[in-house]
Design a protein around this motif. Sequence first.
Motif, PDB file in Angstrom:
ATOM      1  N   ALA A  29       2.116   7.250  12.346  1.00  0.00           N
ATOM      2  CA  ALA A  29       0.680   7.004  12.191  1.00  0.00           C
ATOM      3  C   ALA A  29      -0.020   7.016  13.543  1.00  0.00           C
ATOM      4  O   ALA A  29       0.537   6.580  14.543  1.00  0.00           O
ATOM      5  CB  ALA A  29       0.443   5.671  11.505  1.00  0.00           C
ATOM      6  N   THR A  33      -4.965   3.313  13.203  1.00  0.00           N
ATOM      7  CA  THR A  33      -5.508   3.836  11.943  1.00  0.00           C
ATOM      8  C   THR A  33      -4.783   3.297  10.711  1.00  0.00           C
ATOM      9  O   THR A  33      -5.273   3.447   9.606  1.00  0.00           O
ATOM     10  CB  THR A  33      -5.435   5.373  11.886  1.00  0.00           C
ATOM     11  N   TYR A  34      -3.643   2.666  10.910  1.00  0.00           N
ATOM     12  CA  TYR A  34      -2.842   2.204   9.771  1.00  0.00           C
ATOM     13  C   TYR A  34      -3.118   0.741   9.463  1.00  0.00           C
ATOM     14  O   TYR A  34      -3.253  -0.078  10.363  1.00  0.00           O
ATOM     15  CB  TYR A  34      -1.347   2.370  10.068  1.00  0.00           C
ATOM     16  N   SER A  35      -3.192   0.440   8.188  1.00  0.00           N
ATOM     17  CA  SER A  35      -3.344  -0.937   7.729  1.00  0.00           C
ATOM     18  C   SER A  35      -2.393  -1.145   6.558  1.00  0.00           C
ATOM     19  O   SER A  35      -2.334  -0.317   5.646  1.00  0.00           O
ATOM     20  CB  SER A  35      -4.785  -1.194   7.290  1.00  0.00           C
ATOM     21  N   CYS A  38      -3.867  -0.879   3.029  1.00  0.00           N
ATOM     22  CA  CYS A  38      -4.757   0.277   2.862  1.00  0.00           C
ATOM     23  C   CYS A  38      -4.776   0.804   1.435  1.00  0.00           C
ATOM     24  O   CYS A  38      -5.570   1.675   1.114  1.00  0.00           O
ATOM     25  CB  CYS A  38      -4.391   1.392   3.843  1.00  0.00           C
ATOM     26  N   LYS A  41      -5.212   4.678   0.292  1.00  0.00           N
ATOM     27  CA  LYS A  41      -5.738   5.467   1.405  1.00  0.00           C
ATOM     28  C   LYS A  41      -4.587   6.179   2.130  1.00  0.00           C
ATOM     29  O   LYS A  41      -3.573   5.574   2.445  1.00  0.00           O
ATOM     30  CB  LYS A  41      -6.490   4.561   2.375  1.00  0.00           C
ATOM     31  N   GLU A  42      -4.763   7.464   2.380  1.00  0.00           N
ATOM     32  CA  GLU A  42      -3.728   8.249   3.040  1.00  0.00           C
ATOM     33  C   GLU A  42      -3.601   7.853   4.512  1.00  0.00           C
ATOM     34  O   GLU A  42      -4.589   7.652   5.206  1.00  0.00           O
ATOM     35  CB  GLU A  42      -4.047   9.741   2.937  1.00  0.00           C
ATOM     36  N   VAL A  43      -2.355   7.753   4.989  1.00  0.00           N
ATOM     37  CA  VAL A  43      -2.088   7.393   6.380  1.00  0.00           C
ATOM     38  C   VAL A  43      -2.354   8.605   7.270  1.00  0.00           C
ATOM     39  O   VAL A  43      -1.898   9.711   6.978  1.00  0.00           O
ATOM     40  CB  VAL A  43      -0.625   6.926   6.554  1.00  0.00           C
ATOM     41  N   THR A  45      -1.544  10.658  10.313  1.00  0.00           N
ATOM     42  CA  THR A  45      -0.399  10.823  11.204  1.00  0.00           C
ATOM     43  C   THR A  45      -0.768  11.730  12.378  1.00  0.00           C
ATOM     44  O   THR A  45      -1.793  12.399  12.370  1.00  0.00           O
ATOM     45  CB  THR A  45       0.804  11.411  10.449  1.00  0.00           C
TER      46      THR A  45
END
Length: 84
Positions: A29, A33-35, A38, A41-43, A45
């Motif tokens: 990721a 931007t990653y949670s 999420c 929701k698309e990660v 990368t």
Amino acid sequence: IRKQVQGLSHLDMQSVSPLLLNARRLELAVPGTYSADCGSKEVVTIASFSPSIEVLASKQRPRILQMIGSDGRSYRFLLKGHED
């Protein structure tokens, strides 16, 4: 050589890290931007890295690394050395 390096405003990624320069479509990721919550929701990368690293003209000479995300957006990150 030290004076020449101090005058640089950019570093060539090919000289610094050819492995990162040639890395494509990583399963990693984009930092920040990653949670975990999420949901669907698309990660985003890391798709690739910029061929140049910007060097800022300050005492510690921090660098800005730019990467392209799988969403096509550009992400910039400040890299600082000698910090605790």
